[in-house]
Motif scaffolding. Structure first.
Motif, mmCIF file in Angstrom:
data_model
loop_
_atom_site.group_PDB
_atom_site.id
_atom_site.type_symbol
_atom_site.label_atom_id
_atom_site.label_comp_id
_atom_site.label_asym_id
_atom_site.label_seq_id
_atom_site.Cartn_x
_atom_site.Cartn_y
_atom_site.Cartn_z
ATOM 1 N N LEU A 57 0.240 6.918 11.604
ATOM 2 C CA LEU A 57 -0.603 7.614 10.633
ATOM 3 C C LEU A 57 -1.072 8.974 11.133
ATOM 4 C CD1 LEU A 57 -2.807 4.611 9.400
ATOM 5 C CD2 LEU A 57 -0.662 5.467 8.447
ATOM 6 N N LYS A 99 -3.873 5.044 15.952
ATOM 7 C CA LYS A 99 -3.853 5.559 14.591
ATOM 8 C C LYS A 99 -2.573 5.076 13.937
ATOM 9 C CE LYS A 99 -5.443 9.519 11.984
ATOM 10 N NZ LYS A 99 -5.861 10.930 12.031
ATOM 11 N N GLY A 116 -0.884 1.956 11.099
ATOM 12 C CA GLY A 116 -1.057 0.914 10.099
ATOM 13 C C GLY A 116 0.062 -0.087 10.247
ATOM 14 N N PRO A 174 -3.717 7.747 4.440
ATOM 15 C CA PRO A 174 -3.671 6.988 5.689
ATOM 16 C C PRO A 174 -4.876 6.067 5.873
ATOM 17 C CG PRO A 174 -3.072 9.278 6.075
ATOM 18 C CD PRO A 174 -3.546 9.200 4.658
ATOM 19 N N GLU A 202 -4.840 2.078 6.873
ATOM 20 C CA GLU A 202 -5.619 1.569 7.997
ATOM 21 C C GLU A 202 -6.536 0.433 7.557
ATOM 22 O OE1 GLU A 202 -7.633 3.880 11.605
ATOM 23 O OE2 GLU A 202 -8.851 4.019 9.783
#
Length: 459
Positions: A297, A308, A310, A346, A350
């Motif tokens: 992401l 960072k 997902g 993003p 997440e």
């Protein structure tokens, strides 16, 4: 003091003796020509002398009743608690013995009373080889970040013998750059919740349409994959490790002929290998294998620490005996998934990752993973590595293998890693999964079968 993101905090909440949350790498080197037998031992001694420990390798996790969990920097790091030396005995130093040692090192949790990383120098391998096994907590870095940090600390030339241990390099912004990152972070906090809310709504609508079969291959639904396979269940302590590898020249030849990506080809081989592996165990799936797939992401050029990423669910190919058809099916699925991910903020991906991961983690904590359907049959990630060989004091790194952690309900995790003209498959599993080494063999055989199928289709 430095706060944790929700995703980083999640790794601590999910961690247990049965399921530690660290990521690692096994690096195999060839001693330089005319170097002595004490090369690795001397390297270890020089590591112990590199006492200037920089963030995040000087950070300790702090939990308290009156404050949120946060990182605390320590002024003193005892390298004897983080850097270790092992010598493998003659006659018990082959690849199988090396992997067994690495599994022994990979099984225990890192001690939370000190910084969460270790480096092990392993000497005594055949043909003048030695290895480094390094691990750090997943809250320090995701796989892509760890690979970048590793590459930055090795030389591109055998003539460059300067030693730069990873813990002596500062990873993160400083000065005006740090101030700018702080301003950026503040702005993200202000705007992120709106994007998160709108993105979750869009993602929920997509999943709803998928559930009532008005769309296909956008994103697979979690917790609907086949539950009764040897690949899934309650995660237990004890690990085993295996590898497979093919040259990038062979991969690129297929990419050129089929206009596919590396991911398409690798997942095609894994799909065929996993199906063959399951048939060995008496399981023949009538539906596509579902994998959990991490997606990066970060924006292009972003080099922040922490995580960072997902994790979304992706269906591979419906059952077929034709590897070329399998490749086409998987390419279609992944292209649609990429389009969907790019259309959602993003922050929403997440949040989706945290929510689905929390459900799976609660099931594991309550020891229900053997009864509930898993999020997917396995997790597969792709970490790009250096394209050229790296060196440490003139010793060439021959191989670079990723070793990851196991998500809830998955007894197997597979990481793809490209390095210096080769594509490596790192297979980490619990001791309960039978014949992991055979799965590595099946991956290589599936690649050969795909080459032949593509050749026949384009003849």
């Amino acid at each position: 003091m430095s706060k944790l993101s929700l995703l980083d905090l999640g790794f601590f909440i999910a961690e247990s003796e049965a399921s530690p949350k660290h990521v690692a790498g096994l690096l195999i080197f060839k001693r330089p020509p005319k170097s002595g037998a004490a090369f690795a031992k001397n390297l270890y001694r020089d590591y112990l002398a590199a006492t200037a420990v920089k963030p995040p390798f000087n950070r300790i996790i702090q939990f308290s009743l009156n404050a949120l969990p946060h990182w605390r920097a320590t002024d003193h790091v005892d390298l004897n608690q983080h850097v270790f030396f092992h010598t493998m005995p003659k006659g018990e130093n082959d690849r199988k013995a090396l992997y067994a040692l690495v599994c022994k090192l990979h099984t225990p949790m890192l001690d939370r009373s000190r910084p969460l990383w270790e480096v092990h120098v392993i000497d005594g391998l055949p043909d003048g080889q030695f290895a480094l096994y390094q691990k750090m907590h997943h809250a320090y870095a995701d796989g892509i970040t760890m690979a970048r940090w590793t590459a930055e600390c090795y030389s591109n030339s055998p003539s460059d013998v300067e030693l730069t241990p990873v813990w002596t390099q500062k990873h993160g912004g400083h000065g005006s750059r740090a101030k700018q990152e702080l301003l950026d972070l503040t702005w993200k906090e202000v705007t992120g919740n709106t994007r998160r809310f709108l993105g979750i709504g869009r993602l929920a609508a997509m999943l709803f349409l998928e559930s009532i079969k008005l769309t296909k291959n956008a994103i697979a639904l979690p917790f609907v994959s086949s539950a009764k396979t040897p690949l899934t269940g309650q995660v237990t302590s004890g690990r085993q490790f295996a590898t497979a590898g093919v040259s990038m020249d062979r991969v690129n030849a297929i990419r050129t002929r089929t206009r596919s990506t590396l991911n398409h080809i690798a997942l095609t081989c894994l799909d065929g290998a996993l199906r063959r592996f399951l048939v060995d165990q008496g399981v023949e799936l009538r539906r596509p294998i579902t994998i959990q797939m991490p997606v990066n992401l970060r924006k292009e050029g972003e080099k922040t620490a922490g995580n960072k990423i997902g994790i979304i669910q992706v269906e591979l190919s419906p059952p077929t005996d034709d590897p070329y058809v399998r490749l086409r099916n998987i390419g279609y699925s992944l292209r649609n998934v990429r389009t969907m991910v790019d259309s959602v903020a993003p922050e929403a991906i997440e949040s989706y990752t945290i929510i689905t991961g929390l459900v799976a983690q609660i099931a594991e904590m309550l020891k229900l993973s053997n009864k509930m359907p898993p999020m997917g049959n396995t997790l597969v990630s792709n970490v790009p590595g250096p394209k050229e060989h790296l060196y440490i004091r003139g010793a060439r790194m021959e191989e670079m293998h990723p070793i990851s952690t196991l998500p809830p309900s998955n007894l197997l995790n597979i990481t793809l890693f490209s390095y210096a003209g080769d594509l490596f498959f790192g297979l980490i599993a619990t001791d309960e999964l039978p014949n992991l080494e055979r799965l590595g063999t099946y991956v290589q055989e599936a690649f050969t079968e795909l080459e032949q199928s593509v050749s026949d289709a384009h003849a």
